[in-house]
Design an enzyme around this catalytic site. Structure first.
Site, mmCIF file in Angstrom:
data_model
loop_
_atom_site.group_PDB
_atom_site.id
_atom_site.type_symbol
_atom_site.label_atom_id
_atom_site.label_comp_id
_atom_site.label_asym_id
_atom_site.label_seq_id
_atom_site.Cartn_x
_atom_site.Cartn_y
_atom_site.Cartn_z
ATOM 1 N N HIS A 105 -7.925 -5.222 -0.978
ATOM 2 C CA HIS A 105 -6.844 -4.500 -0.478
ATOM 3 C C HIS A 105 -5.740 -5.479 0.129
ATOM 4 O O HIS A 105 -4.489 -4.980 0.353
ATOM 5 C CB HIS A 105 -7.214 -3.253 0.063
ATOM 6 C CG HIS A 105 -5.907 -2.277 0.219
ATOM 7 N ND1 HIS A 105 -5.153 -1.812 -0.924
ATOM 8 C CD2 HIS A 105 -5.135 -1.699 1.386
ATOM 9 C CE1 HIS A 105 -4.025 -1.081 -0.447
ATOM 10 N NE2 HIS A 105 -4.320 -1.025 0.871
ATOM 11 N N SER B 299 0.881 -1.005 0.030
ATOM 12 C CA SER B 299 0.017 0.161 0.173
ATOM 13 C C SER B 299 0.831 1.156 -0.107
ATOM 14 O O SER B 299 1.594 1.571 -0.879
ATOM 15 C CB SER B 299 -0.977 -0.267 1.139
ATOM 16 O OG SER B 299 -1.963 0.806 0.808
#
Length: 680
Positions: A646, A531
């Site tokens: 994610h 991320s």
């Protein structure tokens, strides 16, 4: 790279051409990594650890029951279940299954992934169950009857969206969701808060609060504490600035007048405020308490519950019925104190709760703030499996559960060092690997970092890391670089916006310090991050490639000129800057790994990992960077999981596969040293 981006077509998440290109890259990666002689055995060993039946089933108390969500080899998508404390104390508790997500997915033909549940308090009779399709942030919401263990026919139900929802009473909820044009912010989150009554159309529910189009989101909640029931609404102006309002009986708004970068909430007669900047003579990072009613009347006299110093920061806090458990970090090692409010605004009493072993972490897992002074506490370390304690403040404590060792830690040790960044800042990092007596020169080392959004990286036991890396001779390093929260708001704010390179410099300083100490060499040093940590990996690839023998970027953020136009990217402008602002664009372009790639630079081998279902950080970041590296003649591997959101994986099978790919890649490259780097 020119202003014209030739790879915009790869931003079409489910476009036919883009998915065909991804399939080709996945096949290349599988041929190189999944075909490795040790891959299948490693994946099986990791899956075994993830599915182990003797893991600690962490719980959340709701009334008389302890609730848990559980996945294993038999229940791939998981079980939502509950038990009593008496049963939980047993080695093999008897569980009451509330919802079998595997059975639901099979019955409905959907790849449902559990996304949590909002249980109505204090009655604990109804829940709003959230289900994600294949792991994305968007979710479908359905009302669930806990006594009947079934969804409520004709009950509250919200179609798939990035919904925010919570109970007001048995027949009413606060909800914000996608209701068509104008209902979402530029960041893709709800712009309105509605009061929705059972049996009425959601579209006709009263709007009680509205945020701006450029805000991140709007929210509403009911404080259900008996005797202190209150409604609050608010808006997140950006990732760090927000406004909170008390919603009056006639839907009037009373601003909770704290700095917009502070975090504030009501608890019984208190208003609790965490500062991110100086206020009322108190330092950023302080924790303050006010009398709630007096504060609304204009009194600004705080009780100071915590003040940071250069080495100590606030890590969190939790309420029991009569006390506050205060978690702090000193040089990234945690401790917990018990704070007790005094009557009539006197000084709060405080005392330590428990001793914590050096270089370990202690975390408050759960409390029951409406009813008792019970607490659940988890203690672990890099080489110390978790122990779950239960206690009553002022009473006895007991060990409820103790996880077994998942990997062979013989001869391993944990040390903490400090690297010196170019501007003189001391940057802490942990080294987990062979102890000095057993260290036979430099060895393969994996350096992990994040450095953003005030996220702190703390000690903790990792069975996957242990099996995939440590027990076969690797060294693991955790870097506590600026941008994180390890030393409070100042540590985070030092790397905001145009100052983001400070985080990169800190990480590079740790890498150099590892080599200087003889722990590793550049050819044997790998780096990984996900991320925002994927942005960090992109920065290392393009700024300091000579420091590393291999780099892995997971669900990475890499195109810093378009991130705000992709999915939730607009919500991160406060962290990085605004590409549409002429004042910010130059530094964002300079930060952008995608734009810094060049044909005439030597890069270490790189593995990019993402998910088609990641609806937070767009998979286009990884796709486009892989395409650009290939165009420039560099070797790159890309693995894109079709599900997982994610997190990159939506079940233990996918998680084991992804981890095996990553660690196989790193072990191949770092144990073959300079020869591999030159070959690739």
């Amino acid at each position: 790279m020119t202003e014209e981006d030739p790879y915009l077509w790869l931003e079409d998440v489910e476009g036919e051409a883009a998915l065909a290109w991804v399939a080709e890259r996945n096949a290349e990666t599988a041929a190189e990594l999944a075909a490795d002689d040790g891959f299948a055995a490693l994946k099986e060993r990791l899956r075994e650890a993830l599915d182990a039946s003797d893991r600690i089933p962490y719980t959340t108390r709701r009334g008389a029951f302890l609730y848990n969500f559980w996945r294993d080899a038999e229940h791939v998508r998981g079980l939502w279940r509950r038990t009593t404390l008496e049963r939980y104390r047993k080695d093999d508790p008897e569980w009451e299954v509330l919802l079998d997500v595997d059975a639901l997915a099979a019955a409905e033909g959907e790849k449902w992934v559990w996304a949590g549940a909002r249980v109505r308090r204090p009655e604990d009779d109804l829940a709003l169950v959230c289900l994600s399709r294949d792991g994305g942030d968007a979710m479908e919401v359905r009302e669930f009857d806990l006594a009947a263990r079934a969804f409520v026919e004709g009950g509250f139900r919200v179609p798939e969206a990035k919904t925010r929802i919570g109970w007001i009473d048995a027949d009413t909820v606060f909800v914000g969701t996608d209701l068509g044009p104008g209902s979402l912010t530029d960041s893709g989150y709800p712009r309105t808060v509605r009061r929705w009554r059972r049996g009425t159309p959601l579209e006709s529910a009263d709007v009680v609060f509205e945020a701006g189009q450029g805000d991140v989101s709007a929210w509403g909640l009911r404080d259900t504490t008996p005797g202190f029931e209150r409604d609050f609404v608010g808006r997140a102006r950006d990732f760090y600035r927000s406004e909170t309002y008390l919603l009056t009986a006639d839907d009037g708004l009373v601003r909770i007048d704290v700095p917009d970068d502070a975090r504030a909430y009501a608890h019984r007669r208190h208003l609790i405020v965490t500062l991110k900047s100086d206020w009322l003579g108190q330092r950023a990072g302080s924790l303050l308490a006010f009398d709630f009613d007096a504060f609304l009347a204009g009194d600004r006299t705080p009780q100071v519950l915590f003040t940071p110093d250069e080495r100590t920061a606030l890590a969190g806090h939790s309420w029991t019925r009569h006390h506050l458990l205060l978690e702090t970090m000193r040089d990234v090692s945690t401790r917990i104190e018990i704070l007790t409010p005094a009557p009539a605004g006197g000084a709060w009493a405080r005392r330590p709760l428990t001793d914590v072993p050096p270089l370990s972490a202690v975390t408050v897992v759960d409390t029951d703030p409406d009813v008792s002074d019970e607490y659940f506490l988890d203690v672990s370390g890099f080489l110390q499996p978790s122990t779950l304690h239960r206690g009553q403040i002022g009473g006895d404590t007991e060990i409820l559960k103790q996880a077994p060792a998942r990997f062979d830690a013989t001869g391993l040790a944990v040390e903490q060092f400090f690297a010196l960044s170019p501007d003189g800042t001391r940057v802490p990092y942990f080294v987990i690997g062979p102890d000095r007596a057993r260290r036979d020169g430099p060895g393969p080392t994996l350096l992990y970092g994040y450095g953003g959004f005030e996220v702190s990286l703390t000690p903790g036991y990792g069975s996957v890391r242990g099996r995939a890396w440590l027990e076969r001779g690797g060294t693991y390093v955790l870097a506590n670089i600026r941008g994180g929260g390890e030393y409070g708001p100042d540590w985070h704010q030092a790397a905001l916006g145009a100052n983001r390179p400070r985080a990169f410099e800190d990480f590079a300083a740790v890498a150099e310090d590892l080599v200087a100490r003889g722990i590793t060499t550049p050819a044997m040093l790998g780096a990984a991050g996900g991320s925002n940590g994927g942005l960090l990996m992109g920065a290392m690839l393009t700024r300091r490639p000579e420091l590393f023998g291999a780099i892995v970027a997971q669900v990475p953020l890499l195109d810093m000129t378009r991130f705000h136009r992709l999915l939730a990217g607009a919500s991160w402008i406060a962290e990085y800057g605004d590409p549409d602002d002429e004042a910010d664009l130059p530094h964002l372009r300079a930060l952008s790994p995608y734009h810094r790639l060049a044909a005439d630079r030597a890069y270490p081998p790189v593995l990019l990992m993402t998910s088609t279902r990641d609806d937070r950080v767009h998979p286009g970041h990884a796709r486009k960077t892989a395409a650009r590296l290939r165009e420039l003649g560099h070797r790159v591997l890309l693995h894109e999981n079709t599900g997982g959101g994610h997190a990159g994986a939506s079940d233990n099978e996918q998680a084991a596969h992804n981890s095996a790919l990553m660690h196989t890649f790193l072990w191949q490259r770092l144990t073959r040293g300079e020869e591999t780097a030159n070959d690739l």
